[in-house]
Motif scaffolding. Structure first.
Motif, PDB file in Angstrom:
ATOM      1  N   THR A   1      55.782  30.300   6.120  1.00  0.00           N
ATOM      2  CA  THR A   1      55.441  30.959   4.658  1.00  0.00           C
ATOM      3  C   THR A   1      53.776  30.991   4.808  1.00  0.00           C
ATOM      4  OG1 THR A   1      57.116  30.381   3.476  1.00  0.00           O
ATOM      5  CG2 THR A   1      55.117  30.961   2.326  1.00  0.00           C
ATOM      6  N   PHE A   2      53.186  30.087   5.374  1.00  0.00           N
ATOM      7  CA  PHE A   2      51.696  30.084   5.289  1.00  0.00           C
ATOM      8  C   PHE A   2      51.281  31.109   6.516  1.00  0.00           C
ATOM      9  CE2 PHE A   2      51.143  25.300   4.136  1.00  0.00           C
ATOM     10  CZ  PHE A   2      51.022  25.757   2.893  1.00  0.00           C
ATOM     11  N   SER A   3      52.216  31.042   7.657  1.00  0.00           N
ATOM     12  CA  SER A   3      51.834  32.004   8.773  1.00  0.00           C
ATOM     13  C   SER A   3      52.073  33.412   8.362  1.00  0.00           C
ATOM     14  CB  SER A   3      52.784  31.510  10.097  1.00  0.00           C
ATOM     15  OG  SER A   3      52.084  32.291  10.998  1.00  0.00           O
ATOM     16  N   HIS A   4      53.035  33.586   7.693  1.00  0.00           N
ATOM     17  CA  HIS A   4      53.138  35.210   7.361  1.00  0.00           C
ATOM     18  C   HIS A   4      52.365  35.717   6.254  1.00  0.00           C
ATOM     19  CE1 HIS A   4      57.187  35.516   9.426  1.00  0.00           C
ATOM     20  NE2 HIS A   4      57.696  34.404   8.938  1.00  0.00           N
ATOM     21  N   LEU A   5      51.805  34.891   5.687  1.00  0.00           N
ATOM     22  CA  LEU A   5      50.655  35.063   4.702  1.00  0.00           C
ATOM     23  C   LEU A   5      49.197  35.186   5.378  1.00  0.00           C
ATOM     24  CD1 LEU A   5      51.646  33.163   1.599  1.00  0.00           C
ATOM     25  CD2 LEU A   5      52.037  35.572   1.792  1.00  0.00           C
ATOM     26  N   GLY A   6      49.269  34.832   6.525  1.00  0.00           N
ATOM     27  CA  GLY A   6      47.940  35.017   7.312  1.00  0.00           C
ATOM     28  C   GLY A   6      47.202  33.632   6.952  1.00  0.00           C
ATOM     29  N   ARG A   7      47.507  32.522   6.482  1.00  0.00           N
ATOM     30  CA  ARG A   7      46.920  31.361   6.368  1.00  0.00           C
ATOM     31  C   ARG A   7      47.087  30.673   7.404  1.00  0.00           C
ATOM     32  NH1 ARG A   7      49.266  30.507   0.398  1.00  0.00           N
ATOM     33  NH2 ARG A   7      48.509  28.354   0.775  1.00  0.00           N
ATOM     34  N   TYR A   8      46.729  30.884   8.495  1.00  0.00           N
ATOM     35  CA  TYR A   8      47.070  30.164   9.946  1.00  0.00           C
ATOM     36  C   TYR A   8      46.500  28.878  10.120  1.00  0.00           C
ATOM     37  CZ  TYR A   8      48.194  35.021  11.006  1.00  0.00           C
ATOM     38  OH  TYR A   8      48.855  36.096  10.920  1.00  0.00           O
ATOM     39  N   ALA A   9      45.408  28.562   9.347  1.00  0.00           N
ATOM     40  CA  ALA A   9      44.535  27.116   9.393  1.00  0.00           C
ATOM     41  C   ALA A   9      45.667  26.239   8.697  1.00  0.00           C
ATOM     42  CB  ALA A   9      43.411  27.252   8.918  1.00  0.00           C
ATOM     43  N   GLU A  10      46.106  26.494   7.633  1.00  0.00           N
ATOM     44  CA  GLU A  10      47.380  25.627   6.903  1.00  0.00           C
ATOM     45  C   GLU A  10      48.313  25.730   7.665  1.00  0.00           C
ATOM     46  OE1 GLU A  10      47.229  26.439   2.266  1.00  0.00           O
ATOM     47  OE2 GLU A  10      46.381  28.286   3.211  1.00  0.00           O
ATOM     48  N   ALA A  11      48.854  26.663   8.392  1.00  0.00           N
ATOM     49  CA  ALA A  11      50.017  26.565   9.061  1.00  0.00           C
ATOM     50  C   ALA A  11      49.806  25.733  10.272  1.00  0.00           C
ATOM     51  CB  ALA A  11      50.610  28.179   9.568  1.00  0.00           C
TER      52      ALA A  11
ATOM     53  N   PRO B   1      66.034  20.664  21.260  1.00  0.00           N
ATOM     54  CA  PRO B   1      65.837  22.174  21.081  1.00  0.00           C
ATOM     55  C   PRO B   1      65.068  22.455  19.699  1.00  0.00           C
ATOM     56  CG  PRO B   1      68.073  21.787  21.588  1.00  0.00           C
ATOM     57  CD  PRO B   1      67.299  20.582  21.416  1.00  0.00           C
ATOM     58  N   ASP B   2      64.843  21.791  18.628  1.00  0.00           N
ATOM     59  CA  ASP B   2      64.135  21.862  17.419  1.00  0.00           C
ATOM     60  C   ASP B   2      62.683  21.784  17.710  1.00  0.00           C
ATOM     61  OD1 ASP B   2      66.504  22.381  15.974  1.00  0.00           O
ATOM     62  OD2 ASP B   2      66.650  20.639  15.000  1.00  0.00           O
ATOM     63  N   THR B   3      62.578  20.652  18.675  1.00  0.00           N
ATOM     64  CA  THR B   3      61.186  20.299  19.168  1.00  0.00           C
ATOM     65  C   THR B   3      60.456  21.660  19.909  1.00  0.00           C
ATOM     66  OG1 THR B   3      61.532  17.885  19.101  1.00  0.00           O
ATOM     67  CG2 THR B   3      59.565  18.679  20.386  1.00  0.00           C
ATOM     68  N   LEU B   4      61.484  22.078  20.639  1.00  0.00           N
ATOM     69  CA  LEU B   4      60.871  23.053  21.923  1.00  0.00           C
ATOM     70  C   LEU B   4      60.747  24.363  20.903  1.00  0.00           C
ATOM     71  CD1 LEU B   4      63.225  22.732  24.650  1.00  0.00           C
ATOM     72  CD2 LEU B   4      60.747  22.057  24.632  1.00  0.00           C
ATOM     73  N   ALA B   5      61.506  24.715  19.796  1.00  0.00           N
ATOM     74  CA  ALA B   5      61.089  25.930  18.890  1.00  0.00           C
ATOM     75  C   ALA B   5      59.995  25.586  17.992  1.00  0.00           C
ATOM     76  CB  ALA B   5      62.499  26.069  17.945  1.00  0.00           C
ATOM     77  N   SER B   6      59.822  24.570  17.586  1.00  0.00           N
ATOM     78  CA  SER B   6      58.529  23.956  16.785  1.00  0.00           C
ATOM     79  C   SER B   6      57.390  24.344  17.916  1.00  0.00           C
ATOM     80  CB  SER B   6      58.407  22.604  16.412  1.00  0.00           C
ATOM     81  OG  SER B   6      59.532  22.466  15.408  1.00  0.00           O
ATOM     82  N   MET B   7      57.478  24.092  19.089  1.00  0.00           N
ATOM     83  CA  MET B   7      56.076  24.069  20.002  1.00  0.00           C
ATOM     84  C   MET B   7      56.170  25.734  20.330  1.00  0.00           C
ATOM     85  SD  MET B   7      57.070  21.480  22.742  1.00  0.00           S
ATOM     86  CE  MET B   7      56.005  21.698  23.950  1.00  0.00           C
ATOM     87  N   GLY B   8      56.989  26.540  20.436  1.00  0.00           N
ATOM     88  CA  GLY B   8      56.963  28.090  20.190  1.00  0.00           C
ATOM     89  C   GLY B   8      56.303  28.537  19.103  1.00  0.00           C
ATOM     90  N   THR B   9      56.718  28.213  17.975  1.00  0.00           N
ATOM     91  CA  THR B   9      56.082  28.708  16.715  1.00  0.00           C
ATOM     92  C   THR B   9      54.637  28.163  16.466  1.00  0.00           C
ATOM     93  OG1 THR B   9      58.189  28.419  15.728  1.00  0.00           O
ATOM     94  CG2 THR B   9      56.456  28.641  14.061  1.00  0.00           C
ATOM     95  N   PHE B  10      54.478  26.907  16.906  1.00  0.00           N
ATOM     96  CA  PHE B  10      52.975  26.621  16.909  1.00  0.00           C
ATOM     97  C   PHE B  10      52.138  27.502  17.766  1.00  0.00           C
ATOM     98  CE2 PHE B  10      49.907  22.794  17.756  1.00  0.00           C
ATOM     99  CZ  PHE B  10      49.142  23.040  16.758  1.00  0.00           C
ATOM    100  N   ALA B  11      52.765  27.635  18.921  1.00  0.00           N
ATOM    101  CA  ALA B  11      51.822  28.476  20.001  1.00  0.00           C
ATOM    102  C   ALA B  11      51.496  30.012  19.623  1.00  0.00           C
ATOM    103  CB  ALA B  11      52.599  28.801  21.362  1.00  0.00           C
ATOM    104  N   ARG B  12      52.587  30.365  18.673  1.00  0.00           N
ATOM    105  CA  ARG B  12      52.229  31.642  18.199  1.00  0.00           C
ATOM    106  C   ARG B  12      50.962  31.786  16.957  1.00  0.00           C
ATOM    107  NH1 ARG B  12      57.635  32.378  18.649  1.00  0.00           N
ATOM    108  NH2 ARG B  12      58.122  31.535  16.667  1.00  0.00           N
ATOM    109  N   THR B  13      51.019  30.382  16.340  1.00  0.00           N
ATOM    110  CA  THR B  13      49.865  30.082  15.251  1.00  0.00           C
ATOM    111  C   THR B  13      48.525  29.965  15.917  1.00  0.00           C
ATOM    112  OG1 THR B  13      51.508  29.238  13.619  1.00  0.00           O
ATOM    113  CG2 THR B  13      49.301  28.895  13.571  1.00  0.00           C
ATOM    114  N   LEU B  14      48.768  29.184  17.234  1.00  0.00           N
ATOM    115  CA  LEU B  14      47.437  29.190  17.884  1.00  0.00           C
ATOM    116  C   LEU B  14      46.630  30.356  18.244  1.00  0.00           C
ATOM    117  CD1 LEU B  14      48.242  25.790  19.736  1.00  0.00           C
ATOM    118  CD2 LEU B  14      46.769  26.081  17.959  1.00  0.00           C
ATOM    119  N   MET B  15      47.704  31.314  18.844  1.00  0.00           N
ATOM    120  CA  MET B  15      47.346  32.774  19.389  1.00  0.00           C
ATOM    121  C   MET B  15      46.590  33.539  17.981  1.00  0.00           C
ATOM    122  SD  MET B  15      47.759  33.258  22.316  1.00  0.00           S
ATOM    123  CE  MET B  15      47.858  35.009  22.370  1.00  0.00           C
TER     124      MET B  15
END
Length: 161
Positions: free
Chosen positions: A102-112, A132-146
């Motif tokens: 939700t934070f990410s979708h709102l553009g609140r990337y630092a909170e995300a 698999p859940d850890t790997l999915a979290s890593m992918g989501t986290f990578a998008r936030t870092l981008m």
């Protein structure tokens, strides 16, 4: 436990409504516009892209209209799960991930990022680095870092998955 599931479900419904509203706004706006023959021409597309700024503002307003409600429900669910299930329970991790999204979708990337970093650390410890859940979290986290323009960190995270 049932109340937590209901709150999580309600937050999911609210978040879905946000994106449904955005899609309706976009479809409505696009249906009123003529086709753009020069849309791929970088010189001529500038004015065309500028026409979409009001639409972007409308989409942001739609997001913010329901965001506070979704965020409040997700925070409540997360706190309840931390209290009842503990901070390391898989369902607690799911709630953390949902709130971070939700934070990410709102553009609140630092909170995300902060929420995702905590969730990922616990996931690695509790589920393992190749779960698999850890790997999915890593992918989501990578998008936030981008989104935060931390490309080297994002690339390193993606390479781990």
């Amino acid at each position: 436990m049932m109340e937590m599931a209901s709150a999580e479900r309600m937050a999911s419904i609210v978040q879905h409504h946000i994106f449904s509203t955005e899609l309706q706004l976009l479809e409505s706006e696009l249906s009123r516009r003529p086709p753009f023959p020069n849309c791929c021409d970088p010189i001529r597309s500038g004015p065309i892209l500028a026409e979409f700024l009001p639409l972007d503002v409308a989409l942001q307003e739609a997001r913010s209209e329901y965001a506070a409600e979704a965020e409040a429900m997700q925070r409540e669910t997360l706190e309840a799960r931390r209290e009842v299930l503990g901070p390391r329970h898989p369902h607690t991790l799911i709630s953390m991930s949902n709130l971070a999204s939700t934070f990410s979708h709102l553009g609140r990337y630092a909170e995300a990022e902060a929420m995702q970093r905590e969730e990922l650390e616990v996931s690695r410890e509790m589920l393992g680095p190749r779960h698999p859940d850890t790997l999915a979290s890593m992918g989501t986290f990578a998008r936030t870092l981008m989104h935060l323009a931390r490309h080297a960190e994002a690339e390193a995270m993606q390479r781990e998955t």
